[in-house]
Enzyme design. Structure first.
Site, PDB file in Angstrom:
ATOM      1  N   TYR B 183       0.813  -1.218   0.000  1.00  0.00           N
ATOM      2  CA  TYR B 183       0.000   0.000   0.000  1.00  0.00           C
ATOM      3  C   TYR B 183       0.841   1.261   0.000  1.00  0.00           C
ATOM      4  O   TYR B 183       0.674   2.123  -0.856  1.00  0.00           O
ATOM      5  CB  TYR B 183      -0.955   0.015   1.203  1.00  0.00           C
ATOM      6  CG  TYR B 183      -2.317  -0.527   0.918  1.00  0.00           C
ATOM      7  CD1 TYR B 183      -3.438  -0.068   1.586  1.00  0.00           C
ATOM      8  CD2 TYR B 183      -2.496  -1.521  -0.034  1.00  0.00           C
ATOM      9  CE1 TYR B 183      -4.682  -0.584   1.331  1.00  0.00           C
ATOM     10  CE2 TYR B 183      -3.736  -2.050  -0.286  1.00  0.00           C
ATOM     11  CZ  TYR B 183      -4.826  -1.582   0.402  1.00  0.00           C
ATOM     12  OH  TYR B 183      -6.062  -2.104   0.152  1.00  0.00           O
ATOM     13  N   GLU B 190       1.860   6.357  -7.077  1.00  0.00           N
ATOM     14  CA  GLU B 190       0.786   7.187  -7.632  1.00  0.00           C
ATOM     15  C   GLU B 190       1.074   8.670  -7.427  1.00  0.00           C
ATOM     16  O   GLU B 190       0.954   9.477  -8.358  1.00  0.00           O
ATOM     17  CB  GLU B 190      -0.558   6.801  -6.990  1.00  0.00           C
ATOM     18  CG  GLU B 190      -1.044   5.410  -7.386  1.00  0.00           C
ATOM     19  CD  GLU B 190      -2.268   4.968  -6.598  1.00  0.00           C
ATOM     20  OE1 GLU B 190      -3.010   5.847  -6.095  1.00  0.00           O
ATOM     21  OE2 GLU B 190      -2.489   3.744  -6.478  1.00  0.00           O
TER      22      GLU B 190
END
Lengths: 308, 261
Positions: B183, B190
């Site tokens: 994660y 991103e």
């Protein structure tokens, strides 16, 4: 006269918070709340929820002790509703904001559009008209809050004021920015479009005001009675024949008028969001009416005649 | 006994708001490959006449088509499996409780969690990586692609095995432990990608609407992206802690089942 004893327990922990003895049988919940505040001053009556069952519904302020299904020792459960703020305060704050904010953009106060445009007024007449309409709308709302509305509840949770003000102030700033922008484009169909929009706007403002007056007259000062609203001699109230909440219908109409007048997408979006929220409220109100009154007129819809 | 164990694991997950598989894997760029179009009853491509060059082109397209078709079939099986799991969770709830009241409440956190996940994926693929070609070779792109790949393979094999009532423990272990590293790494990928895209967005004004225009509105994609990046700050910890909470419940639950055995 037999006196009651009232013990107040915390609804979550069941801790004994307060014990009241020698309570009059005809004491109201409101009076009991006042007595409770004496021992716990941080919990003023507005933030108290007292109930017969820890998970049950809140008792009303007007409920009388001896009419409740309790023995001579009554057990009430207390839940803290959180910090409360009066409806009047919330309304005044959330309406004063847009009034002032819009004017800041209209007068092109520095640091918004660039120094070239500071305090220069727009050359488009519709921009001046829009300012008058927008200001009129919020002045009307402020005056209605002070002089017309009769509120069922005195208070609402404090966090509502932050939520509500963000909504009203945010949208007011967003639409005011574009309408008063130096690069604002007037409506495509010119004066005709503005004229039509103004008629719709004024018609709906009058309509909305008429409904507010009619609703006020349903309820005597200081009371919390609820009655079915009916059309009066004022033609604007005839919308009651078709709709439960014509005040919301007229409100949406006003904003549609304003959107047509300014031909500004943020205004249209504000109208849409407002419409959605008011439809939710209208449906709730409509349902309450149906539940409370057997003889509620079947032709009425919540907010849009025949449709919604 | 083992069968019972994995059934309990399945029901345990369902009761805890089993994670459904939403449309989260990056969607394929075409809805159906040309090869598929030809095998399906599509008349359009049949009409095209052909010289030898065209036939070679068609041949190549057909081979690519077969690969894409295989991928698509696999992707669709996986999607079906994922949503089937959600359907089973909902049916189970209804059978146990006799009402759909409270169903949404039970699955909502996980559903919202994965749907938010899905939205951010679609955004990353179409509105950042696809549209702003200059950043397609950035390392940050590879970073999040690898993370998504590993995450999705783990997740869909987990669902598939679960449905077959034959869940190897290591798959479950992977599903509830890989994310701890993946994660944050994925988020970093991103964010770095969006950050790399910013100068190109500012220069080209892509997806932006300027004044004057007849609707009297404007939209600045550059500032929108900055707001998106800022929104990771409140959102990511919530998602992360939700996964940690799920992990504790599921892996803890697994221990209890084994004790009963």
């Amino acid at each position: 006269m037999k006196h009651y004893e009232v013990e107040i327990l915390d609804a979550k922990t069941r801790d004994k918070l307060c014990f009241l003895d020698k309570v009059e049988p005809n004491a109201t919940i409101a009076e009991i709340k006042n007595l409770f505040t004496k021992s716990h001053p941080q919990w003023y009556p507005a933030r108290q929820s007292l109930r017969l069952d820890p998970k049950g519904k809140s008792l009303k302020d007007e409920d009388v002790l001896q009419n409740l299904p309790v023995g001579t020792t009554a057990t009430l459960y207390f839940r803290d509703l959180g910090a409360q703020i009066s409806w009047v305060t919330v309304f005044l704050t959330e309406y004063a904001g847009p009034l002032l904010i819009y004017l800041l953009f209209y007068f092109r106060v520095p640091f918004i559009y660039g120094p070239k445009y500071d305090f220069i007024s727009s050359k488009h007449s519709v921009v001046h008209l829009a300012c008058i309409c927008h200001s009129f709308h919020y002045i009307k709302r402020l005056l209605e809050t002070i002089f017309v509305h009769r509120f069922s509840h005195g208070t609402m949770p404090l966090r509502n004021i932050f939520k509500n003000c963000t909504y009203y102030w945010g949208f007011a700033a967003w639409m005011a920015y574009y309408i008063n922008h130096p690069l604002y484009t007037p409506p495509t169909y010119g004066d005709e479009q503005v004229k039509l929009a103004l008629i719709i706007f004024l018609f709906c403002q009058l309509g909305n005001f008429s409904i507010h007056i009619a609703l006020r007259n349903l309820r005597p000062a200081g009371s919390k009675t609820r009655k079915i609203p009916y059309p009066t001699k004022n033609p604007f109230t005839w919308l009651f024949l078709l709709v439960s909440c014509p005040n919301y219908t007229y409100e949406v109409g006003s904003w549609i008028g304003f959107a047509i007048m300014t031909q500004c997408l943020p205004v249209a979006l504000f109208s849409l969001v407002g419409f959605i929220q008011m439809t939710i409220w209208a449906k709730g109100k409509h349902r309450s009416y149906l539940k409370e009154f057997r003889d509620y007129p079947p032709l009425r819809s919540p907010i849009v005649p025949f449709l919604l | 006994m083992r069968g019972v164990g994995s059934l309990s694991a399945l029901s345990g997950d369902c009761q805890r708001g089993f994670s459904p598989a939403p449309a989260c894997a990056p969607p394929p760029p075409r809805v159906s490959p040309p090869g598929l179009g030809q095998t399906m009853a599509s008349s359009e491509e049949d009409g095209a006449g052909g010289g030898s060059l065209e036939e070679k082109e068609k041949g190549r397209k057909r081979r690519l088509g077969a690969l894409a078709t295989a991928w698509l079939i696999g992707y669709n099986i996986a999607m079906t499996a994922g949503w089937l799991v959600l359907a089973i969770a909902m049916a189970r709830f209804y059978m146990q409780k006799g009402t759909y009241k409270g169903l949404y409440k039970t699955i909502q956190k996980t559903l919202k969690f994965f749907q938010t996940f899905a939205v951010s994926r679609i955004f990353m693929v179409w509105f950042i990586t696809h549209s702003i070609k200059q950043i397609q070779n950035e390392e940050s792109v590879i970073l999040y692609l690898v993370v998504w790949t590993v995450t999705e393979i783990t997740r869909y094999s987990f669902y598939t095995f679960n449905l077959l009532n034959h869940l190897p423990y290591f798959i479950k272990w992977a599903r509830y432990n890989f994310f701890i590293i993946l994660y944050p790494v994925g988020v970093a990928g991103e964010l770095l990608t969006i950050y790399a895209a910013l100068p190109y967005v500012k220069k080209t004004g892509i997806f932006s609407l300027r004044l004057p225009n007849k609707y009297n509105v404007s939209f600045d994609y550059y500032y929108f992206l900055i707001i998106v990046m800022a929104s990771y700050i409140p959102l990511f910890p919530q998602l992360y802690f939700h996964m940690l909470w799920q992990r504790r419940k599921v892996l803890h639950g697994e221990v209890t089942v084994e004790k009963d055995d």
